[in-house]
Write a protein that holds these residues in place. Structure first.
Motif, PDB file in Angstrom:
ATOM      1  N   TYR A 188       5.777   9.849  12.703  1.00 44.17           N
ATOM      2  CA  TYR A 188       5.499   8.416  12.734  1.00 44.17           C
ATOM      3  C   TYR A 188       6.535   7.653  13.552  1.00 44.17           C
ATOM      4  O   TYR A 188       6.249   6.571  14.069  1.00 44.17           O
ATOM      5  CB  TYR A 188       5.457   7.849  11.314  1.00 44.17           C
ATOM      6  N   CYS A 189       7.738   8.209  13.663  1.00 39.83           N
ATOM      7  CA  CYS A 189       8.795   7.516  14.406  1.00 39.83           C
ATOM      8  C   CYS A 189       8.493   7.429  15.899  1.00 39.83           C
ATOM      9  O   CYS A 189       9.091   6.619  16.611  1.00 39.83           O
ATOM     10  CB  CYS A 189      10.132   8.224  14.200  1.00 39.83           C
ATOM     11  N   ALA A 190       7.583   8.261  16.386  1.00 37.84           N
ATOM     12  CA  ALA A 190       7.221   8.228  17.797  1.00 37.84           C
ATOM     13  C   ALA A 190       6.163   7.171  18.096  1.00 37.84           C
ATOM     14  O   ALA A 190       5.835   6.934  19.264  1.00 37.84           O
ATOM     15  CB  ALA A 190       6.713   9.603  18.247  1.00 37.84           C
ATOM     16  N   MET A 191       5.645   6.529  17.048  1.00 38.70           N
ATOM     17  CA  MET A 191       4.608   5.522  17.226  1.00 38.70           C
ATOM     18  C   MET A 191       5.273   4.157  17.442  1.00 38.70           C
ATOM     19  O   MET A 191       5.786   3.547  16.499  1.00 38.70           O
ATOM     20  CB  MET A 191       3.702   5.460  15.997  1.00 38.70           C
ATOM     21  N   THR A 193       0.820  -1.209   0.000  1.00 36.73           N
ATOM     22  CA  THR A 193       0.000   0.000   0.000  1.00 36.73           C
ATOM     23  C   THR A 193       0.854   1.258   0.000  1.00 36.73           C
ATOM     24  O   THR A 193       1.833   1.363   0.734  1.00 36.73           O
ATOM     25  CB  THR A 193      -0.919   0.015   1.228  1.00 36.73           C
ATOM     26  N   GLN A 194       0.471   2.216  -0.846  1.00 36.21           N
ATOM     27  CA  GLN A 194       1.085   3.543  -0.822  1.00 36.21           C
ATOM     28  C   GLN A 194       0.039   4.543  -0.343  1.00 36.21           C
ATOM     29  O   GLN A 194      -1.084   4.574  -0.846  1.00 36.21           O
ATOM     30  CB  GLN A 194       1.576   3.944  -2.207  1.00 36.21           C
ATOM     31  N   ILE A 195       0.427   5.373   0.627  1.00 40.58           N
ATOM     32  CA  ILE A 195      -0.521   6.316   1.196  1.00 40.58           C
ATOM     33  C   ILE A 195       0.188   7.654   1.392  1.00 40.58           C
ATOM     34  O   ILE A 195       1.349   7.704   1.799  1.00 40.58           O
ATOM     35  CB  ILE A 195      -1.118   5.784   2.514  1.00 40.58           C
ATOM     36  N   HIS A 196      -0.523   8.738   1.088  1.00 36.60           N
ATOM     37  CA  HIS A 196       0.067  10.071   1.128  1.00 36.60           C
ATOM     38  C   HIS A 196      -0.204  10.741   2.472  1.00 36.60           C
ATOM     39  O   HIS A 196      -1.350  10.976   2.843  1.00 36.60           O
ATOM     40  CB  HIS A 196      -0.514  10.925  -0.007  1.00 36.60           C
ATOM     41  N   ARG A 197       0.840  10.995   3.199  1.00 37.61           N
ATOM     42  CA  ARG A 197       0.781  11.708   4.473  1.00 37.61           C
ATOM     43  C   ARG A 197      -0.384  11.270   5.359  1.00 37.61           C
ATOM     44  O   ARG A 197      -1.269  12.085   5.709  1.00 37.61           O
ATOM     45  CB  ARG A 197       0.702  13.211   4.230  1.00 37.61           C
ATOM     46  N   PRO A 198      -0.425  10.039   5.764  1.00 37.36           N
ATOM     47  CA  PRO A 198      -1.528   9.603   6.637  1.00 37.36           C
ATOM     48  C   PRO A 198      -1.397  10.225   8.021  1.00 37.36           C
ATOM     49  O   PRO A 198      -0.308  10.640   8.437  1.00 37.36           O
ATOM     50  CB  PRO A 198      -1.320   8.087   6.707  1.00 37.36           C
ATOM     51  N   SER A 199      -2.491  10.291   8.735  1.00 36.72           N
ATOM     52  CA  SER A 199      -2.424  10.735  10.126  1.00 36.72           C
ATOM     53  C   SER A 199      -1.657   9.693  10.933  1.00 36.72           C
ATOM     54  O   SER A 199      -1.550   8.527  10.532  1.00 36.72           O
ATOM     55  CB  SER A 199      -3.831  10.906  10.706  1.00 36.72           C
ATOM     56  N   VAL A 200      -1.128  10.106  12.068  1.00 35.98           N
ATOM     57  CA  VAL A 200      -0.401   9.157  12.902  1.00 35.98           C
ATOM     58  C   VAL A 200      -1.340   8.057  13.397  1.00 35.98           C
ATOM     59  O   VAL A 200      -0.914   6.917  13.621  1.00 35.98           O
ATOM     60  CB  VAL A 200       0.281   9.863  14.095  1.00 35.98           C
ATOM     61  N   TYR A 201      -2.626   8.377  13.535  1.00 36.31           N
ATOM     62  CA  TYR A 201      -3.591   7.381  13.993  1.00 36.31           C
ATOM     63  C   TYR A 201      -3.817   6.317  12.917  1.00 36.31           C
ATOM     64  O   TYR A 201      -3.860   5.122  13.219  1.00 36.31           O
ATOM     65  CB  TYR A 201      -4.916   8.059  14.363  1.00 36.31           C
ATOM     66  N   LEU A 202      -3.967   6.743  11.661  1.00 34.95           N
ATOM     67  CA  LEU A 202      -4.147   5.789  10.583  1.00 34.95           C
ATOM     68  C   LEU A 202      -2.912   4.924  10.408  1.00 34.95           C
ATOM     69  O   LEU A 202      -3.003   3.708  10.239  1.00 34.95           O
ATOM     70  CB  LEU A 202      -4.459   6.524   9.278  1.00 34.95           C
ATOM     71  N   PHE A 203      -1.749   5.551  10.479  1.00 34.31           N
ATOM     72  CA  PHE A 203      -0.520   4.785  10.340  1.00 34.31           C
ATOM     73  C   PHE A 203      -0.370   3.759  11.466  1.00 34.31           C
ATOM     74  O   PHE A 203      -0.033   2.597  11.228  1.00 34.31           O
ATOM     75  CB  PHE A 203       0.685   5.733  10.342  1.00 34.31           C
ATOM     76  N   PHE A 204      -0.652   4.189  12.686  1.00 32.01           N
ATOM     77  CA  PHE A 204      -0.473   3.301  13.836  1.00 32.01           C
ATOM     78  C   PHE A 204      -1.486   2.164  13.823  1.00 32.01           C
ATOM     79  O   PHE A 204      -1.112   0.987  13.939  1.00 32.01           O
ATOM     80  CB  PHE A 204      -0.604   4.101  15.131  1.00 32.01           C
ATOM     81  N   ASP A 205      -2.764   2.506  13.654  1.00 35.14           N
ATOM     82  CA  ASP A 205      -3.810   1.485  13.718  1.00 35.14           C
ATOM     83  C   ASP A 205      -3.885   0.633  12.452  1.00 35.14           C
ATOM     84  O   ASP A 205      -4.132  -0.572  12.522  1.00 35.14           O
ATOM     85  CB  ASP A 205      -5.181   2.144  13.957  1.00 35.14           C
ATOM     86  N   GLY A 206      -3.679   1.270  11.299  1.00 34.67           N
ATOM     87  CA  GLY A 206      -3.868   0.548  10.038  1.00 34.67           C
ATOM     88  C   GLY A 206      -2.666  -0.216   9.557  1.00 34.67           C
ATOM     89  O   GLY A 206      -2.797  -1.160   8.777  1.00 34.67           O
TER      90      GLY A 206
END
Length: 231
Positions: free
Chosen positions: A177-180, A60-73
């Protein structure tokens, strides 16, 4: 120049059907020693070296996701992804900028005199592998700019360059994202706020053998490109 951040994972690729984003398909072409892999981008299609079973894998390629989407998804599910647009503001990437890392004269100016460990040999598993201490200027001239550099194997690999040369750290910004971190990451690093930042620099054809990292990774490609195979 392809610039991207890729979440490299230690687990087997899992089902991506629950995330509705732009897919990237990896397909095959032959790899020849010391030659660049034939890679082209066309409507989010990247053709590169295949998985061992030659099956097609969707990343999957995603453009600037929120930290929540990145962490959960992605992170919690151990799903790899390509994050786009997240480091566009780095001075290291500014085309024509005085701090652009594509300009080796800048790298030589601010860090050429500093001594770093260089891995020699095709890979660190090769019979002739070893480590040499060179200045960055010596490494660049001998392994990157030299006309015979294609026959030499040298790699500045996984080095904490930004601790040694803080001026280069000013050219990048650590993404949020590195803090997740997952609970497993916290167990491995010992601290939930401990972000490990390393740098790699090598000539065309540099490779790393198959390996496993004890924590999740975000890879930012600043100059050139890298093909990564995940299992």
């Amino acid at each position: 120049t392809d610039i991207f951040i890729l979440q490299k994972l230690q687990d087997i690729l899992k089902d991506l059907s629950s995330i509705q984003c732009n897919p990237i398909y990896s397909q095959s072409s032959n790899i020849k020693k010391r030659k660049r892999q034939e890679t082209r981008c066309d409507s989010n299609i990247i053709r590169a070296s295949p998985p061992m079973n030659r099956s097609q894998t969707i990343i999957t390629q995603i453009h600037r996701p929120s930290v929540y989407l990145f962490f959960d998804g992605f992170l919690l599910k151990s799903v790899p992804c390509v994050l786009s647009g997240c480091i566009d503001d780095w001075p290291a990437l500014e085309k024509g900028g005085e701090r652009a890392w594509s300009n080796l004269e800048y790298i030589l100016k601010v860090s050429g005199h500093r001594t770093v460990p260089i891995e020699t040999g095709r890979t660190y598993l090769s019979d002739n592998s070893g480590t040499s201490l060179l200045t960055i200027a010596e490494f660049i001239h001998q392994y990157i700019l030299d006309d015979e550099s294609a026959t030499k194997d040298g790699y500045l690999a996984q080095h904490q360059l930004f601790d040694q040369i803080p001026v280069l750290k000013q050219d990048i910004y650590i993404p949020d994202y590195c803090a997740m971190l997952t609970p497993e990451d916290e167990e491995q690093t010992g601290r939930c706020d401990d972000i490990i930042t390393n740098a790699w620099l090598g000539p065309c054809g540099t490779i790393s053998p198959l390996h496993h990292d004890p924590y999740h990774n975000l890879l930012a490609q600043v100059v050139g490109y890298k093909y990564i195979r995940l299992y």
